[in-house]
Design a protein around this motif. Structure first.
Motif, mmCIF file in Angstrom:
data_model
loop_
_atom_site.group_PDB
_atom_site.id
_atom_site.type_symbol
_atom_site.label_atom_id
_atom_site.label_comp_id
_atom_site.label_asym_id
_atom_site.label_seq_id
_atom_site.Cartn_x
_atom_site.Cartn_y
_atom_site.Cartn_z
ATOM 1 N N ILE A 372 0.834 -1.209 0.000
ATOM 2 C CA ILE A 372 0.000 0.000 0.000
ATOM 3 C C ILE A 372 0.862 1.251 0.000
ATOM 4 N N THR A 373 1.875 1.268 0.893
ATOM 5 C CA THR A 373 2.712 2.461 0.989
ATOM 6 C C THR A 373 3.489 2.712 -0.303
ATOM 7 N N HIS A 374 3.986 1.637 -0.933
ATOM 8 C CA HIS A 374 4.687 1.811 -2.201
ATOM 9 C C HIS A 374 3.734 2.314 -3.298
ATOM 10 N N GLU A 375 2.505 1.797 -3.302
ATOM 11 C CA GLU A 375 1.529 2.211 -4.304
ATOM 12 C C GLU A 375 1.106 3.666 -4.094
ATOM 13 N N LEU A 376 1.059 4.100 -2.829
ATOM 14 C CA LEU A 376 0.653 5.477 -2.547
ATOM 15 C C LEU A 376 1.734 6.483 -2.926
ATOM 16 N N ARG A 377 2.977 6.090 -2.818
ATOM 17 C CA ARG A 377 4.069 7.018 -3.082
ATOM 18 C C ARG A 377 4.094 7.472 -4.542
ATOM 19 N N THR A 378 3.756 6.583 -5.478
ATOM 20 C CA THR A 378 3.835 6.929 -6.898
ATOM 21 C C THR A 378 2.893 8.086 -7.264
ATOM 22 N N PRO A 379 1.578 8.006 -6.924
ATOM 23 C CA PRO A 379 0.713 9.144 -7.266
ATOM 24 C C PRO A 379 1.087 10.417 -6.511
ATOM 25 N N TYR A 381 4.134 11.401 -5.692
ATOM 26 C CA TYR A 381 5.227 12.009 -6.436
ATOM 27 C C TYR A 381 4.684 12.724 -7.683
ATOM 28 N N GLY A 382 3.659 12.126 -8.282
ATOM 29 C CA GLY A 382 3.056 12.756 -9.453
ATOM 30 C C GLY A 382 2.412 14.079 -9.107
ATOM 31 N N VAL A 383 1.674 14.112 -7.982
ATOM 32 C CA VAL A 383 1.016 15.350 -7.555
ATOM 33 C C VAL A 383 2.052 16.433 -7.317
ATOM 34 N N ILE A 384 3.142 16.066 -6.604
ATOM 35 C CA ILE A 384 4.196 17.047 -6.319
ATOM 36 C C ILE A 384 4.844 17.525 -7.608
ATOM 37 N N GLY A 385 5.105 16.593 -8.543
ATOM 38 C CA GLY A 385 5.741 16.973 -9.807
ATOM 39 C C GLY A 385 4.868 17.907 -10.624
ATOM 40 N N ILE A 386 3.557 17.597 -10.700
ATOM 41 C CA ILE A 386 2.629 18.440 -11.464
ATOM 42 C C ILE A 386 2.552 19.825 -10.843
ATOM 43 N N THR A 387 2.552 19.860 -9.493
ATOM 44 C CA THR A 387 2.499 21.152 -8.801
ATOM 45 C C THR A 387 3.713 21.989 -9.178
ATOM 46 N N ASN A 388 4.891 21.392 -9.196
ATOM 47 C CA ASN A 388 6.108 22.116 -9.568
ATOM 48 C C ASN A 388 6.047 22.603 -11.018
ATOM 49 N N ILE A 389 5.461 21.759 -11.912
ATOM 50 C CA ILE A 389 5.344 22.157 -13.330
ATOM 51 C C ILE A 389 4.436 23.368 -13.460
ATOM 52 N N LYS A 407 0.708 21.809 -2.563
ATOM 53 C CA LYS A 407 2.077 21.278 -2.617
ATOM 54 C C LYS A 407 2.534 20.780 -1.241
ATOM 55 N N PHE A 408 2.229 21.591 -0.200
ATOM 56 C CA PHE A 408 2.626 21.179 1.162
ATOM 57 C C PHE A 408 1.922 19.905 1.588
ATOM 58 N N SER A 409 0.586 19.865 1.315
ATOM 59 C CA SER A 409 -0.190 18.692 1.742
ATOM 60 C C SER A 409 0.324 17.429 1.077
ATOM 61 N N ALA A 410 0.673 17.557 -0.197
ATOM 62 C CA ALA A 410 1.184 16.386 -0.920
ATOM 63 C C ALA A 410 2.506 15.921 -0.330
ATOM 64 N N LYS A 411 3.398 16.888 -0.065
ATOM 65 C CA LYS A 411 4.702 16.519 0.520
ATOM 66 C C LYS A 411 4.539 15.951 1.924
ATOM 67 N N TYR A 412 3.655 16.556 2.695
ATOM 68 C CA TYR A 412 3.454 16.071 4.069
ATOM 69 C C TYR A 412 2.879 14.667 4.076
ATOM 70 N N LEU A 413 1.883 14.435 3.150
ATOM 71 C CA LEU A 413 1.300 13.093 3.037
ATOM 72 C C LEU A 413 2.356 12.089 2.597
ATOM 73 N N LEU A 414 3.241 12.520 1.687
ATOM 74 C CA LEU A 414 4.323 11.637 1.247
ATOM 75 C C LEU A 414 5.254 11.303 2.420
ATOM 76 N N SER A 415 5.500 12.296 3.283
ATOM 77 C CA SER A 415 6.342 12.060 4.466
ATOM 78 C C SER A 415 5.697 11.053 5.401
ATOM 79 N N LEU A 416 4.364 11.167 5.591
ATOM 80 C CA LEU A 416 3.664 10.206 6.456
ATOM 81 C C LEU A 416 3.739 8.796 5.884
ATOM 82 N N VAL A 417 3.568 8.701 4.557
ATOM 83 C CA VAL A 417 3.650 7.381 3.908
ATOM 84 C C VAL A 417 5.046 6.794 4.088
ATOM 85 N N ASN A 418 6.058 7.638 3.949
ATOM 86 C CA ASN A 418 7.436 7.160 4.156
ATOM 87 C C ASN A 418 7.648 6.687 5.596
#
Length: 534
Positions: A372-379, A381-389, A407-418
């Motif tokens: 689950i955690t590996h599957e969650l990380r991929t989208p 990263y996509g959200v963060i990348g699109i935000t940067n674009i 952008k913050f929420s996506a990064k924070y959620l990614l940190s929780l998943v990690n």
């Protein structure tokens, strides 16, 4: 040194004669021993230390004869007092420790109070180790307070005050005097009053209140003369001599020093000192003689045991019968245990099966969490990348609070998943620290950008302080470092309002290629009332 050690020596010795002892077959012997100790005290007060030592020696020998540890301890204590008064300090310390050894056998708190007080006086008044003397006085005070003996509490506090004054701890000394001063002046004995007046004189002298100091010294001197307390009189003369020396009144100082020398020449003549030294040897010989007599008594007992060998044989046979009965009982117990072991084996097999099922369930859970955690990380990263674009292509949206929040929420959620993934790895014991090259400044700035929305929301200012001695590039696990700093900074921003959050990195030391860096996250803003929820 300020000296009135005879307070404890005389009072303790005098009180020992009024201690209640259990009645026994040796009542007459005990009474004679107590009389000898009393005679020793009388001769001590008359400064005839040779006779005092003789009576104490008789008491010690007779105490050994009836094997009374309490009287042995008291006898050693009186001998220690005599040698300490005659400045034979090492011998005095030896006898006091012997007294403590025998006192420990009877667990008499009052006796322990006396001995520890005398030990404190040896180390303090002879300037061997004043702080060690204070330690012994404190032990004595605990025993006095344990038995609630107000008299001994007073004398111990007086000695403690004197010891503190001698090392210029005036405040500590005054704390000891303050609660007992009025009691002594109102209903205290003359020797307690003498000691108090000496201390008050010292106290006044330390404050340059010379008239008050002399007044108290003269009160002590008059009481000492009235009661013919020679040792106290010497103490007063010593303090007056030092007092006039401080005032630079050398004529008066020499007058009192001459009085001290005159008394000491009478009391501590060479003949008396030699007699006391011979007394030590005689006491040690008597101790050895007593030990030899005890060995002979033990041999006599052993011979008696040999004559009673028939009784031993009978007891041995009885023991064999008891042993056979025990063996029979043991055999029955073994049979019972064998049956119990069979039942335990069955229970163990059942537990083993249950354990395997639990481990299988735990493994499935770990695999599920990991997937689950590996599957969650991929989208994410996509959200963060699109935000940067979006931010790169549309510069006008750089200040958009909604985009920053996304952008913050996506990064924070990614940190929780990690974090969840790391916890899962720890449980599986598969955690491995990575060694990657990274720029510390860039990592911390990235974290600051991630939490900028929270900082703006609470009107907080983020400050980064990085030691310039830290190299630009480091090797380590930047992911876990970022997670730790991210959690600390987020927590600080969350519970701070209208303030500053400082992120600092300081280089502490370098060992070969290892850089020890101290990271700190500090805040100084407004705190919410529900701080305990952190």
């Amino acid at each position: 040194m300020n000296n009135f050690k005879n307070i404890f020596f005389l009072v303790f010795l005098l009180q020992s004669f009024y201690t209640t002892f259990a009645q026994s077959d040796f009542k007459n012997e005990k009474n004679q021993i107590k009389k000898d100790i009393q005679k020793s005290v009388i001769e001590f007060n008359n400064t005839d230390y040779t006779k005092a030592l003789e009576y104490s020696k008789y008491a010690l020998i007779n105490s050994f004869a009836i094997n009374d540890n309490l009287l042995i301890a008291q006898s050693y204590n009186t001998i220690g007092v005599i040698y300490d008064e005659c400045q034979e300090t090492q011998k005095a310390i030896e006898f006091y420790h012997k007294a403590l050894r025998y006192a420990s056998e009877v667990k008499n708190d009052t006796l322990n109070n006396w001995i520890y007080s005398n030990l404190g006086s040896v180390y303090y008044f002879n300037e061997i180790d004043v702080k060690k003397g204070i330690g012994y006085y404190k032990k004595a005070l605990r025993f006095a307070e344990k038995v609630k003996d107000s008299s001994q509490i007073i004398y111990t506090k007086l000695n403690l005050a004197s010891a503190y004054f001698s090392i210029d701890s005036i405040v500590q000394g005054e704390k000891q005097i303050s609660p007992i001063k009025n009691t002594i002046l109102r209903k205290g004995s003359d020797d307690a009053k003498i000691s108090l007046y000496i201390l008050l004189g010292l106290q006044a002298s330390s404050k340059k209140e010379n008239d008050l100091a002399e007044s108290n010294y003269f009160k002590a001197m008059n009481l000492a003369k009235k009661n013919n307390y020679i040792s106290y009189l010497v103490n007063v003369y010593e303090n007056l001599s030092k007092h006039y020396k401080q005032k630079n009144e050398l004529v008066k100082k020499d007058i009192y020093q001459a009085k001290i020398d005159s008394i000491n020449n009478i009391i501590f003549s060479e003949e008396k000192v030699d007699s006391l030294k011979k007394g030590v040897l005689q006491i040690e010989l008597d101790e050895h003689k007593i030990q030899l007599e005890r060995i002979e008594q033990e041999n006599f007992k052993n011979q008696k045991v040999a004559r009673d060998s028939k009784l031993v044989v009978i007891l041995f046979i009885i023991g064999i019968i008891i042993l056979l009965l025990l063996l029979l009982t043991l055999y029955k117990n073994i049979k019972f245990r064998e049956q119990a072991n069979e039942e335990l084996k069955k229970a163990y097999e059942e537990l083993k099966i249950a354990k395997e099922k639990a481990e299988e369930a735990s493994l499935l859970k770990s695999q599920f969490v990991s997937t689950i955690t590996h599957e969650l990380r991929t989208p994410l990263y996509g959200v963060i990348g699109i935000t940067n674009i979006i931010l790169d292509e549309h510069k006008e949206l750089n200040n958009s609070p909604h985009l920053k929040s996304l952008k913050f929420s996506a990064k924070y959620l990614l940190s929780l998943v990690n974090d969840i993934l790391q916890i899962n790895k720890i449980e599986e014991k598969k955690i491995v620290l990575e060694s990657l090259i990274f720029n510390l400044s860039d990592e911390i700035n990235t974290i600051c950008n991630s939490v900028e929305y929270i900082a703006d929301k609470n009107n907080n200012k983020l400050i980064v302080e990085i030691d310039t001695e830290i190299p630009e590039f480091l090797i380590g696990d930047k992911l876990r470092l970022s997670q730790i700093i991210m959690n600390l900074v987020s927590n600080a921003l969350k519970f701070t309002k209208n303030g500053e959050v400082i992120i600092s990195a300081d280089l502490k030391n370098v060992s070969d290629t290892i850089y020890n860096i101290e990271f700190k996250v500090k805040d100084n803003g407004y705190r919410y009332s529900k701080r305990t929820s952190r």
